[in-house]
Design a protein around this motif. Sequence first.
Motif, PDB file in Angstrom:
ATOM      1  N   ALA A 106       0.854  -1.190   0.000  1.00  0.00           N
ATOM      2  CA  ALA A 106       0.000   0.000   0.000  1.00  0.00           C
ATOM      3  C   ALA A 106       0.889   1.239   0.000  1.00  0.00           C
ATOM      4  CB  ALA A 106      -0.952  -0.001   1.202  1.00  0.00           C
ATOM      5  N   THR A 108       2.495   4.541  -1.149  1.00  0.00           N
ATOM      6  CA  THR A 108       2.145   5.695  -1.969  1.00  0.00           C
ATOM      7  C   THR A 108       3.318   6.106  -2.851  1.00  0.00           C
ATOM      8  OG1 THR A 108       0.666   6.456  -0.240  1.00  0.00           O
ATOM      9  CG2 THR A 108       1.368   8.097  -1.862  1.00  0.00           C
ATOM     10  N   ARG A 113      10.260   9.277  -2.665  1.00  0.00           N
ATOM     11  CA  ARG A 113      10.577   7.844  -2.815  1.00  0.00           C
ATOM     12  C   ARG A 113      11.016   7.515  -4.237  1.00  0.00           C
ATOM     13  NH1 ARG A 113       5.153   6.054   0.421  1.00  0.00           N
ATOM     14  NH2 ARG A 113       5.982   6.319   2.534  1.00  0.00           N
ATOM     15  N   GLY A 155       7.407   6.493   9.003  1.00  0.00           N
ATOM     16  CA  GLY A 155       7.847   6.426   7.608  1.00  0.00           C
ATOM     17  C   GLY A 155       6.743   6.530   6.576  1.00  0.00           C
ATOM     18  N   GLU A 220      -3.807  10.059  -3.046  1.00  0.00           N
ATOM     19  CA  GLU A 220      -2.551   9.336  -3.235  1.00  0.00           C
ATOM     20  C   GLU A 220      -2.759   8.104  -4.109  1.00  0.00           C
ATOM     21  OE1 GLU A 220      -0.756   8.553   0.596  1.00  0.00           O
ATOM     22  OE2 GLU A 220      -1.123  10.599   1.301  1.00  0.00           O
TER      23      GLU A 220
HETATM   24  N1  ARG Z   1       0.286   4.705   1.944  1.00  0.00           N
HETATM   25  C1  ARG Z   1       1.092   5.096   3.051  1.00  0.00           C
HETATM   26  C2  ARG Z   1       2.499   5.367   2.617  1.00  0.00           C
HETATM   27  O1  ARG Z   1       2.906   4.953   1.590  1.00  0.00           O
HETATM   28  C3  ARG Z   1       1.077   4.069   4.173  1.00  0.00           C
HETATM   29  C4  ARG Z   1       1.469   2.707   3.756  1.00  0.00           C
HETATM   30  C5  ARG Z   1       1.692   1.770   4.916  1.00  0.00           C
HETATM   31  N2  ARG Z   1       1.729   0.418   4.434  1.00  0.00           N
HETATM   32  C6  ARG Z   1       1.811  -0.656   5.224  1.00  0.00           C
HETATM   33  N3  ARG Z   1       1.756  -1.830   4.680  1.00  0.00           N
HETATM   34  N4  ARG Z   1       1.958  -0.505   6.504  1.00  0.00           N
HETATM   35  O2  ARG Z   1       3.237   5.988   3.315  1.00  0.00           O
END
Ligand code: ARG
Length: 262
Positions: A106, A108, A113, A155, A220
């Motif tokens: 997940a 972004t 990055r 993070g 996002e």
């Molecule tokens: N989408 C957010 C990011 O990229 C949070 C992602 C956190 N993902 C996870 N598997 N804990 O910063």
Amino acid sequence: MFKKVLVFVIIGAFILGLGLAGCGKQADSPDGQASEEVKELIIGSDTAFAPFEYQDEKSQEYVGFDMDLIEAIGQQMGYEVNVQGMPFDGLIPGLEAGSIDAVISAMTITEERAKKVNFSKPYYKSGLTIVVKSDNTTIKSFEDLEGKKIAVQIGTTGSNTAKTIKDAEIREFNTAPEAFLELKAGGVDAVINDKPVNDYYITQMGGKDGKTVGEPLTAEDYGIATAKKNTELAQMIDNALEELRSNGEYAKIYEKWFGKEQ
Ligand code: ARG
């Protein structure tokens, strides 16, 4: 004469052999190393982020939208997928160090990055929302967070956004569930985190532990990350993703976790 022909044949076979070995190399392993084993992709993910990646209580297996998607991508590419659970803030360093081939978490797509890794084409539209305790009546929007205590996952984009709030006290946790626990325990006033994950948590808890307030704070896109130098794998993933979108497989996986795509 015969000898000469034989020499040519041997040299020819040698060159041909080299050429074939070269092809095998590229096809076998996404990092360009030759290997005789099953083609395998090592995928890094922070697997405490339902409904994208989490551990099924009964089977102990990693499940979720991301897990189904990466499995389908692997299948499309002819690779076996091996998911390694790791902390979210260790994923990009893991790619850079070469200990994993790709990240689905997940994550972004951000400019910051993208300086360090390749991202696939966006595969999911998300954004951040605010969660407060169900009985909270004082926080109704982003503005009300001024001077408040806020829990986030370390993070993440949620953490970055929280840090822009005036006089707020930011508490960073290794995982999103820990941030929610802190809200439940009354240690913080709010959690800033990804909307689909917040929605899932609220529903899961039957609406008694938290509620969303205000509008989404950001728009996002999630992407699958690969090491900067591994452009070949990045391209293979994009191709597979495109194929899954056109053959209806992506829509099926989406519907399984989120209902019909709008
Ligand atoms: N989408 C957010 C990011 O990229 C949070 C992602 C956190 N993902 C996870 N598997 N804990 O910063």
